[in-house]
Every structure is written in structure tokens, then in C-alpha cells.
Write an enzyme that holds these catalytic residues in place. Sequence first.
Site, mmCIF file in Angstrom:
data_model
loop_
_atom_site.group_PDB
_atom_site.id
_atom_site.type_symbol
_atom_site.label_atom_id
_atom_site.label_comp_id
_atom_site.label_asym_id
_atom_site.label_seq_id
_atom_site.Cartn_x
_atom_site.Cartn_y
_atom_site.Cartn_z
ATOM 1 N N CYS A 44 7.918 -9.553 -10.708
ATOM 2 C CA CYS A 44 6.590 -8.959 -10.879
ATOM 3 C C CYS A 44 5.546 -10.021 -11.196
ATOM 4 C CB CYS A 44 6.610 -7.931 -12.001
ATOM 5 S SG CYS A 44 7.735 -6.548 -11.721
ATOM 6 N N ASP A 135 -11.460 7.793 2.941
ATOM 7 C CA ASP A 135 -11.431 9.261 2.848
ATOM 8 C C ASP A 135 -10.464 9.750 1.784
ATOM 9 O OD1 ASP A 135 -9.068 8.566 4.066
ATOM 10 O OD2 ASP A 135 -9.374 9.758 5.875
#
Length: 220
Positions: A44, A135
Site C-alpha cells: 500500500c 455522471d
Amino acid sequence: MVNLGDVFPNFYADTSKGTIQFHTFIRDTWAILFSHPADYTPVCTTELGRVAQLTSEFERRGVKLIALSCDGVESHKGWIKDIQGYSGLSGDFPYPIIADEKRELAVKLGMIDPEEKDAEGLPLTARAVFIIGPDKKLKLSLLYPATTGRNFDEILRVIDSLQLTAIKKVATPADWKNGGDCMVLPTVKSEDVPKLFPQGVLVKDMPSGKGYMRITPQPE
């Protein structure tokens, strides 16, 4: 689990940069939400650092960035110093990291990896990538196991494809890179090709005799 084409869930969350409402945070831009199993973990750390190094590339494409990890805000803030140290970065960290200590978002969004568990035996959050359009709909998702780091150059490549194909009637072939030849969509009628593709279209001969392999330079 969110399916392609679904409106991505709106949610409130605490982050390393304060509380956000997700839809308000992304506004009417493209966005990427990418998740991580835990703070202070090696893979990570490399991933968040790599994304920070690529911030200008995401900004150039109009993409907002936000990460998620299953630890708290104060833990995130301490971890960011390690991420910057490892990646040779300094100053303000360019994007927020969501705190998901109870794994509520990880469960809601289908991010849990049942095969990988933390020290307490709880399932780890997988390495999910969600690309969301202006959107608010999900345009692409990728799901890696906790043990495999992501290739963010590939994620930039798919953003280029998504943004191109959202406005042009083309698809991008295997291994396509920005500027490469594209495929005319099968839904485009032959009589519309000259108007839509003034740079020309090559119809590749196929053993089947079907003229579906229509290749055109990337539309401008």
C-alpha cells in the site's frame, strides 16, 4: 457490489483532509476511488506514493483522486509521512484517504477479500479500483487481492480509453495506447463512416468474410 453503469453510492466519510460527501467531493469530474487493506503496510505504501507521483497526469485528465484504508484518520496522517519519505515526496499530500475502520464502505462496495485476514482474523479490504464518470456512474472496476500491487500506468491508459470512447464511436483494441489506432464500433452503419471518420477506415480481410474489423486512426 456496484455494477458497471450504476450510479456510484453517495456517502459521508472522515478522511485525512476532513469530512466529505462523496458526490459533492467529485462534483462533475471523473474520479478514482482506490482501496487498501491497512495503513503501514508495504505494498500500500508503494501504491499511494506512486499515485501521488502521478498526480499531475491524473489532473491533466481531469480526474479526482481519493483512497480508502481500514484505519483511522490519525493513523492515515502518520502513515502519509512514511509514504512521502519512501517516495521522495514532501509538502501537502495531494489527495485524501478515507478512514473505514469498521469496514462499512469496504463491505458496501464489495471490496472484502475473504482469503486474506489481518492479525485479528478479520478479512482484509482488497485492492479495488473504481473509476467514476462525471455522471456519477461506474465506468470501470478492477479488483486485485491484497497481495498484488496495482499498475497505475495501466489505470492511466484505461482512463484515456474511457474518456475517448465516451465521446467518439470507437473502441480501443488490446494493448492500445493513447494516439494508437482504434476500432469502429459495430453499431456504426457503413453509410455513416465517411462523415464520422474523415481520416479513413481500413476494413481488415477476415477468413469469415465478415467486414467487422474496421480500423481507424484515433479520432481527434
